[in-house]
Design an enzyme around this catalytic site. Structure first.
Site, PDB file in Angstrom:
ATOM      1  N   HIS A  99    -171.531   6.249 -27.982  1.00  0.00           N
ATOM      2  CA  HIS A  99    -170.440   6.973 -27.337  1.00  0.00           C
ATOM      3  C   HIS A  99    -169.204   6.928 -28.240  1.00  0.00           C
ATOM      4  O   HIS A  99    -168.863   5.870 -28.794  1.00  0.00           O
ATOM      5  CB  HIS A  99    -170.072   6.336 -25.995  1.00  0.00           C
ATOM      6  CG  HIS A  99    -171.073   6.562 -24.907  1.00  0.00           C
ATOM      7  ND1 HIS A  99    -172.179   7.349 -25.052  1.00  0.00           N
ATOM      8  CD2 HIS A  99    -171.106   6.089 -23.618  1.00  0.00           C
ATOM      9  CE1 HIS A  99    -172.865   7.369 -23.917  1.00  0.00           C
ATOM     10  NE2 HIS A  99    -172.237   6.608 -23.036  1.00  0.00           N
ATOM     11  N   CYS A 128    -170.202   2.043 -19.294  1.00  0.00           N
ATOM     12  CA  CYS A 128    -170.274   1.949 -20.751  1.00  0.00           C
ATOM     13  C   CYS A 128    -169.018   2.473 -21.436  1.00  0.00           C
ATOM     14  O   CYS A 128    -168.497   1.838 -22.366  1.00  0.00           O
ATOM     15  CB  CYS A 128    -171.506   2.678 -21.270  1.00  0.00           C
ATOM     16  SG  CYS A 128    -171.721   4.340 -20.603  1.00  0.00           S
TER      17      CYS A 128
END
Length: 341
Positions: A247, A134
């Site tokens: 994130h 990710c």
């Protein structure tokens, strides 16, 4: 992307967070589906999940689960992928795997569709395409237009990663710790080695002999593979923060040729999958709370690094469950359906 032909789709790990996000993404992007097969472990078999107004019963995943399937989206963990993805490929399905099982296999393409869609063609060797980590995915989306324009010599990246990257138990632990703190109770932990509420842990995955963690080395190795350039120096630090979704990354790059901050902003404006969010004079910059549920990778705080000749700083934020996993997999499936099946 408009697809004309309907596909038979299997989602392996359908009851997990990413599996659920894959289903939502297939629906949001109007992916044409003839048959949908939801697969999971024996513990989850028999559960019912809704998709496009219809109820589906989750089936136990076996080697025989993939007959007649065109594309199988896997988010069931590395061990399950190693066990079942080859069987799915042998049955004729194109596997898009979200785990770490195949990422560095030289015969299996590692793909971010906005960055290296040409690599998808390599799936024919083994029938499998790997989704990157990710944190790598969102960095690649932001850096691709700069790499193409002026080249990149070095990347220094610090990630600030949401607890959802560790799964549902990590989310529950953060929420429980915050409630206990507010109530004046003693804070306990089990998912992470330390308290995560009101804290930052410079530790994601296990430590290696070189002092880096596996998460950090993923960013090094995956960047080299995706850009097909082993000459880029990558220095990562991965940090877990008390955020549920999204994130964030502080990225400093040294480019091979000079490029201004204004030129970088224009490249980001035009880059597929990226959204420029950069008005610091109005307190506008990418935020984790704003990226949750969004498909775009948000890029801002773009400025020149005055400490080196060809330096650029930026702040990059993306939904780790969507672009960092489910969306990227579905985008790969769209290219496969449009160009290869």
């Amino acid at each position: 992307m408009t697809l004309s032909k309907k596909m038979n789709i299997a989602v392996a790990g359908a009851t997990g967070a990413v599996g659920g996000a894959m289903l939502q993404t297939l629906a949001r992007r109007d992916f044409p589906i003839a048959e949908l097969r939801l697969l999971a472990s024996s513990r989850s078999a028999g559960k019912k999940l809704a998709f496009r107004g219809r109820e589906y019963i989750v089936q136990e995943m076996t080697n025989e689960s993939f007959a007649g399937i065109d594309i199988a989206l896997f988010s069931a963990g590395a061990s399950r992928s190693l066990e079942f993805a080859p069987a799915a490929a042998a049955a004729g399905a194109v596997v898009v795997d979200n785990s770490s099982a195949f990422r560095m296999d030289p015969e299996i393409p590692l793909v971010v569709p906005e960055v290296n869609p040409h690599a998808i063609a390599q799936y024919k060797k083994r029938g499998i395409i790997a989704n990157p980590n990710c944190s790598t995915i969102q960095m690649m989306v932001a850096l691709k237009p700069i790499y193409d324009q002026v080249g990149i010599k070095r990347i220094v990246v610090s990630t600030y990663q949401a607890v959802s990257g560790s799964g549902a138990l990590a989310i529950a632990e953060l929420e429980s710790q915050m409630r206990d703190w507010a109530a004046g109770k003693e804070i306990s932990h089990s998912v992470y080695p330390h308290q995560i509420a009101f804290n930052c842990l410079p530790h994601i995955d296990s430590f290696l002999k070189n002092g880096y963690t596996k998460e950090e080395m993923k960013m090094v190795n995956e960047t080299h593979k995706i850009f097909e350039d082993d000459n880029i120096a990558v220095s990562p630090t991965a940090v877990r923060v008390p955020v549920i979704y999204g994130h964030s990354e502080s990225i400093n790059i040294e480019t091979r040729e000079k490029i201004s901050a204004a030129e970088v902003k224009e490249l980001i404006r035009q880059a597929p999958g990226a959204r420029l969010v950069d008005e610091p004079e109005n307190m506008v910059y990418p935020l984790a709370v704003d990226c949750a549920g969004e498909f775009d990778t948000m890029v801002g705080r773009i400025r020149e690094d005055n400490s080196i000749a060809n330096g650029i700083n930026m702040w990059v934020v993306a939904d780790n469950i969507l672009k960092g996993a489910a969306l990227n997999a579905v985008q790969i499936a769209e290219v496969v359906a449009a160009d290869y099946l």
